[in-house]
Design a protein around this motif. Structure first.
Motif, PDB file in Angstrom:
ATOM      1  N   HIS A 199      -1.280   6.695   1.058  1.00 38.80           N
ATOM      2  CA  HIS A 199      -2.587   6.873   1.007  1.00 38.80           C
ATOM      3  C   HIS A 199      -3.475   5.533   1.313  1.00 38.80           C
ATOM      4  O   HIS A 199      -4.720   5.637   1.229  1.00 38.80           O
ATOM      5  N   HIS A 200      -2.639   4.639   1.651  1.00 40.93           N
ATOM      6  CA  HIS A 200      -3.100   3.189   1.844  1.00 40.93           C
ATOM      7  C   HIS A 200      -3.932   2.834   0.909  1.00 40.93           C
ATOM      8  O   HIS A 200      -4.676   1.753   0.779  1.00 40.93           O
ATOM      9  N   MET A 201      -3.261   3.219  -0.320  1.00 37.78           N
ATOM     10  CA  MET A 201      -4.184   2.549  -1.628  1.00 37.78           C
ATOM     11  C   MET A 201      -2.949   1.435  -2.445  1.00 37.78           C
ATOM     12  O   MET A 201      -1.804   1.645  -2.201  1.00 37.78           O
ATOM     13  N   ASN A 202      -3.651   0.505  -2.883  1.00 39.95           N
ATOM     14  CA  ASN A 202      -2.916  -0.668  -3.126  1.00 39.95           C
ATOM     15  C   ASN A 202      -2.045  -0.296  -4.331  1.00 39.95           C
ATOM     16  O   ASN A 202      -2.313   0.213  -5.221  1.00 39.95           O
ATOM     17  N   VAL A 203      -1.007  -1.094  -4.398  1.00 39.37           N
ATOM     18  CA  VAL A 203       0.117  -0.946  -5.561  1.00 39.37           C
ATOM     19  C   VAL A 203      -0.163  -2.122  -6.323  1.00 39.37           C
ATOM     20  O   VAL A 203       0.332  -3.053  -6.003  1.00 39.37           O
ATOM     21  N   GLU A 204      -0.753  -1.875  -7.572  1.00 42.16           N
ATOM     22  CA  GLU A 204      -0.878  -3.204  -8.416  1.00 42.16           C
ATOM     23  C   GLU A 204       0.189  -3.866  -8.636  1.00 42.16           C
ATOM     24  O   GLU A 204       1.489  -3.300  -8.775  1.00 42.16           O
ATOM     25  N   ARG A 239       0.845  -1.264   0.057  1.00 42.91           N
ATOM     26  CA  ARG A 239      -0.083  -0.099  -0.023  1.00 42.91           C
ATOM     27  C   ARG A 239       0.865   1.304   0.122  1.00 42.91           C
ATOM     28  O   ARG A 239       1.889   1.215   0.574  1.00 42.91           O
ATOM     29  N   ASP A 240       0.240   2.117  -0.745  1.00 42.04           N
ATOM     30  CA  ASP A 240       0.923   3.380  -0.779  1.00 42.04           C
ATOM     31  C   ASP A 240       0.698   4.426   0.620  1.00 42.04           C
ATOM     32  O   ASP A 240      -0.090   3.911   1.472  1.00 42.04           O
TER      33      ASP A 240
END
Lengths: 192, 192
Positions: free
Chosen positions: B135-140, B132-133
């Motif tokens: 911003h807690h967003m998933n890294v594909e 996760r980055d």
């Protein structure tokens, strides 16, 4: 009975921990305007343990989803740098070439040039007015929201870009700009 | 007499201080393979002192240039972050939707996930394997060169991506990957 127009919902929301819920929220808002929203995670794909093959399947399914839509609403909020998410940008280009109107929103009012300057700590040459990055490459300066191909493509598609400022912790979840896009799309298609 | 096939030359070279010279170099290489290269700066536009209008004119002219080509070669070397230049990504999506084969090259062998992890200093959750980055967003994580829409679009277009490592000071000027694309394009169109 006419079918509702279908909107492809492009944006980095697919990477949120609560991606599916965000997709459902956006689709519910689409319905309020009489549109049917199509979210990338709507695709029900059979994925296995081969990541590269899976990626290709998802890409193919997303392209087909766009092909089945009449317009696109894209979240072009800056993502991991001054520009929008790469997948979203690809999809905007794809949709423009397919002749679909593309509406977009950015959850910051700061324009592309200013974002790039501030992200990398650049400055304008006082003599020439030119801005160069750390590789001496020119920073485009066209008072646009994104790279000119994106603003230009959206303008030519009969779409529009909306910019709003949101609280930092709502950068990828605030839907005010999305609603502005829905409203504009509704007006475009309601035209006699 | 058959016309030579036209290749749209997409990439961040337009931002180089010596952009026009790079365009000429690429066009000369195209000619060696019997192709005619079309570089964005070939457009002779009348620009005035309205930056936004100028940007729209350039965008329109570039779209028309792609429309007049039979294939695209794109430089997708990471640009100001882990991803390729935004304008180039738009053009790849546009060309894919137009049915043009897109060949691309990246002047690094490092894949998208690894580039993102290293650029932002991220790490994989040891329990879940998820990255996760901030911003807690998933890294594909699809073992791809770029966001899956780009790799997938290029694969579906019958094009191909080439990756090579180049010296740091040649990141935006080394043309070895460009030649690999030309060679592959030549083979695709030479097929009986």
């Amino acid at each position: 009975m006419t079918q509702p127009l279908r909107i492809y919902l492009a944006g980095p929301e697919v990477f949120l921990p609560e991606a599916k819920e965000m997709g459902e929220k956006k689709k519910a808002l689409c319905l309020k305007y009489g549109f049917m929203g199509k979210f990338p995670l709507d695709n029900e794909l059979i994925l296995d343990d081969k990541p590269h093959e899976n990626g290709l399947k998802i890409s193919r399914a997303n392209e087909e989803l766009i092909d089945g839509c009449q317009l696109v609403i894209a979240n072009i909020t800056p993502f991991r740098g001054p520009s929008a998410d790469a997948g979203t940008i690809f999809e905007i280009g794809y949709a423009c070439a397919r002749g679909l109107p593309v509406f977009a929103y950015s959850n910051t009012k700061v324009l592309f040039t200013e974002r790039t300057v501030s992200y990398f700590g650049l400055s304008r040459d006082p003599a020439t007015g030119v801005i160069r990055d750390h590789h001496h490459m020119n920073v485009e300066n066209f008072t646009m929201v994104e790279n000119l191909m994106i603003d230009g493509g959206i303008e030519a598609s009969k779409g529009k870009i909306f910019r709003i400022n949101v609280p930092e912790d709502e950068l990828y979840t605030n839907l005010k700009g999305f609603k502005a896009c829905l409203n504009a799309a509704y007006k475009l298609f309601a035209k006699p």
